[in-house]
Write a protein that holds these residues in place. Structure first.
Motif, PDB file in Angstrom:
ATOM      1  N   THR A 155       0.899  -1.228  -0.037  1.00  0.00           N
ATOM      2  CA  THR A 155       0.173  -0.008  -0.032  1.00  0.00           C
ATOM      3  C   THR A 155       0.913   1.106  -0.051  1.00  0.00           C
ATOM      4  OG1 THR A 155      -1.737  -1.054   1.100  1.00  0.00           O
ATOM      5  CG2 THR A 155      -1.851   1.177   1.205  1.00  0.00           C
ATOM      6  N   GLY A 156       1.956   1.250   0.437  1.00  0.00           N
ATOM      7  CA  GLY A 156       2.937   2.433   0.713  1.00  0.00           C
ATOM      8  C   GLY A 156       4.087   2.327  -0.265  1.00  0.00           C
ATOM      9  N   GLU A 157       3.680   1.463  -1.545  1.00  0.00           N
ATOM     10  CA  GLU A 157       4.845   1.713  -2.548  1.00  0.00           C
ATOM     11  C   GLU A 157       4.496   2.674  -3.594  1.00  0.00           C
ATOM     12  OE1 GLU A 157       4.825  -2.238  -4.191  1.00  0.00           O
ATOM     13  OE2 GLU A 157       6.406  -2.869  -2.614  1.00  0.00           O
ATOM     14  N   ARG A 158       5.464   3.401  -4.058  1.00  0.00           N
ATOM     15  CA  ARG A 158       5.479   4.288  -5.340  1.00  0.00           C
ATOM     16  C   ARG A 158       6.552   3.989  -6.293  1.00  0.00           C
ATOM     17  NH1 ARG A 158       5.950  10.870  -5.179  1.00  0.00           N
ATOM     18  NH2 ARG A 158       5.077  11.156  -7.166  1.00  0.00           N
ATOM     19  N   LEU A 396      -7.781 -10.273  10.260  1.00  0.00           N
ATOM     20  CA  LEU A 396      -6.833  -9.355   9.745  1.00  0.00           C
ATOM     21  C   LEU A 396      -6.323 -10.458   8.430  1.00  0.00           C
ATOM     22  CD1 LEU A 396      -4.887  -7.095   9.679  1.00  0.00           C
ATOM     23  CD2 LEU A 396      -3.302  -8.629  11.191  1.00  0.00           C
ATOM     24  N   ALA A 397      -6.623 -11.714   8.611  1.00  0.00           N
ATOM     25  CA  ALA A 397      -6.080 -12.632   7.556  1.00  0.00           C
ATOM     26  C   ALA A 397      -6.866 -12.276   6.106  1.00  0.00           C
ATOM     27  CB  ALA A 397      -6.258 -13.985   8.033  1.00  0.00           C
ATOM     28  N   THR A 398      -8.135 -11.800   6.167  1.00  0.00           N
ATOM     29  CA  THR A 398      -9.246 -11.858   5.073  1.00  0.00           C
ATOM     30  C   THR A 398      -9.310 -10.164   4.979  1.00  0.00           C
ATOM     31  OG1 THR A 398     -10.895 -12.131   6.437  1.00  0.00           O
ATOM     32  CG2 THR A 398     -10.198 -14.078   5.484  1.00  0.00           C
ATOM     33  N   LEU A 399      -8.251  -9.343   5.269  1.00  0.00           N
ATOM     34  CA  LEU A 399      -8.581  -8.107   5.167  1.00  0.00           C
ATOM     35  C   LEU A 399      -8.910  -7.527   3.950  1.00  0.00           C
ATOM     36  CD1 LEU A 399      -8.159  -5.337   7.180  1.00  0.00           C
ATOM     37  CD2 LEU A 399      -5.858  -5.442   6.331  1.00  0.00           C
ATOM     38  N   ALA A 400      -9.705  -6.810   3.685  1.00  0.00           N
ATOM     39  CA  ALA A 400      -9.881  -6.060   2.315  1.00  0.00           C
ATOM     40  C   ALA A 400      -8.836  -4.821   2.038  1.00  0.00           C
ATOM     41  CB  ALA A 400     -11.295  -5.513   2.264  1.00  0.00           C
ATOM     42  N   PRO A 401      -8.272  -4.896   1.043  1.00  0.00           N
ATOM     43  CA  PRO A 401      -7.468  -3.617   0.727  1.00  0.00           C
ATOM     44  C   PRO A 401      -8.000  -2.212   1.094  1.00  0.00           C
ATOM     45  CG  PRO A 401      -7.590  -4.424  -1.223  1.00  0.00           C
ATOM     46  CD  PRO A 401      -8.394  -5.495  -0.211  1.00  0.00           C
TER      47      PRO A 401
END
Length: 450
Positions: A155-158, A396-401
């Motif tokens: 999520t924090g990649e750019r 947390l294992a099935t967390l939606a982005p």
């Protein structure tokens, strides 16, 4: 029923010393930051020539209760292990982190490290001089990142490298008052698992003379994490894989209609989220659906007053619930090589096994290294004795982005969504379909997406 009394948001007072960074701190005050210098500052002032000072903008620092106390404990532990690095914390209200950081950058006084909420990260990556934390870490990156939740790192990649590391992350859970359940004829051993069961339980609690349930969708930090959790669980999303705006889909309408029904049927008080937390803490609200980040404060309030329990985020359709996360990442803004290395040492500590363990134990956020929960050296003992985080940990294992609107106006679009659609729908009786359609069109115009 008791009268709601607004909760108090407390920031510590400033206490500037004769620190070498004094002029810089004064300049930060001029743009509205609330600063507090810890005893670490005095140590740096008297330290050797190689000592270095960095600033840390944090919305947890200086707040009352577990979040503020836990952050201070992290700062103290880092200072003890790194006496040559002085971290000067700056308390910033959560809703203002992005705007104040932009102002500080424009004024040439950007903080070196920032705790940045995920609802603001997409716009920040487009508009702030955020450094590649992966490049700063260099050879240490691979070993350090191993074991951290990879979805959150991505999520924090750019531009193909990590620019943010997950710091304080939680997902919404159902806090419930077992005593009110029993008084209402409900079985606290069988908490509701669907939105229909939540409504039925709220009706029983309301009939017993208390407030039924509160979904914290109108977040005071202008985050839409709970709104997204509702829409995801109803089968929708605020944007699709192609970046199209879909917050006015039939699934989104169904999800928010179910939450609005709680209000219009008198099962959910139409109050601000801080007031709902106060009502739950005083034992007059049966269920509170919001981030586990409030666990520390709520646990303290419940102790000796009522039995606090938690359950998983409820389903809104025939499919399993798909909550997304809230919380914050850590980003580095400094372009000075020495400060970058000091910032990396600080970020590395906060996201280490020790740091994540302290964050879970002292604040209530979820451990972001999955193995910690079963590691006897870290959190195995904690989870054996503290079951309140277990339902959220399991989900947390099935967390939606967490999804962001496209373009450099992503945060502006989120605020528009929350203020002009979610708030009037959840807290008032705005027509769900027409409100979502109107706001979706405004966001399409704002971000230039279909």
């Amino acid at each position: 029923m008791n009268v709601f009394r607004p909760s108090r948001s407390a920031l510590s007072s400033s206490a500037l010393s004769s620190h070498p960074a004094r002029r810089r701190l004064a300049a930060l005050l001029a743009v509205g930051s609330v600063l507090t210098v810890t005893g670490c500052a005095a140590a740096a002032e008297a330290g050797p020539a190689e000592d270095i000072t960095i600033t840390f903008s944090s919305y947890n620092y200086g707040t009352a209760g577990a979040a503020g106390e836990g952050t201070q404990a992290l700062l103290d532990a880092f200072a003890e292990q790194h006496p040559n690095i002085t971290v000067v914390p700056e308390a910033v209200p959560v809703a203002d982190v992005l705007t104040k950081t932009k102002t500080a950058v424009a004024a040439g006084i950007a903080p070196d490290v920032v705790q940045l909420g995920y609802s603001k990260l997409a716009e920040a990556l487009e508009t702030l001089p955020i450094q590649s934390i992966e490049d700063i870490a260099g050879d240490e990156w691979t070993d350090h990142a191993e074991g951290i939740n990879q979805a959150l790192i991505q999520t924090g990649e750019r531009d193909g490298t990590a620019h943010a590391l997950p710091y304080t992350v939680s997902i919404p859970t159902v806090f419930y008052n077992a005593d009110l359940f029993t008084a209402a004829g409900l079985d606290p051993e069988s908490p509701p698992t669907s939105i229909d069961e939540v409504a039925a339980a709220a009706e029983a609690i309301t009939a017993a003379g208390h407030y039924g349930v509160y979904f914290g969708a109108v977040d005071s930090g202008k985050s839409d994490y709970l709104t997204q959790s509702v829409i995801n669980s109803a089968g929708g999303a605020i944007v699709n894989e192609g970046g199209d705006i879909t917050l006015d889909s039939p699934e989104a309408i169904a999800g928010l209609t179910a939450v609005q029904d709680l209000t219009t049927q008198g099962l959910q008080p139409a109050v601000a989220v801080d007031d709902a937390v106060a009502a739950f803490s005083s034992g007059d609200l049966g269920m509170l659906v919001m981030t586990t980040a409030v666990l520390g404060n709520i646990s303290a309030a419940a102790e000796g007053n009522f039995e606090l329990r938690t359950s998983a985020f409820p389903t809104f359709s025939d499919e399993e619930a798909r909550p997304t996360h809230s919380g914050a990442s850590l980003v580095v803004l400094s372009d000075d090589e020495a400060k970058q290395q000091a910032a990396w040492e600080f970020v590395k500590f906060l996201t280490s096994k020790e740091g994540y363990t302290m964050i879970t134990e002292k604040i209530g956020y979820l451990p972001l290294r999955a193995d910690l929960a079963e590691d006897p050296e870290y959190l195995a003992g904690y989870f054996a004795e503290n079951k309140l985080l277990v339902p959220a940990l399991d989900q947390l294992a099935t967390l939606a982005p967490y999804l962001s609107f496209p373009s450099a106006k992503a945060n502006q679009a989120t605020v528009l969504f929350q203020d002009n659609a979610v708030s009037p729908i959840v807290l008032r009786d705005a027509d769900v379909k027409s409100t979502l359609t109107e706001v979706a069109d405004r966001i399409r115009d704002l971000v230039g997406a279909p």
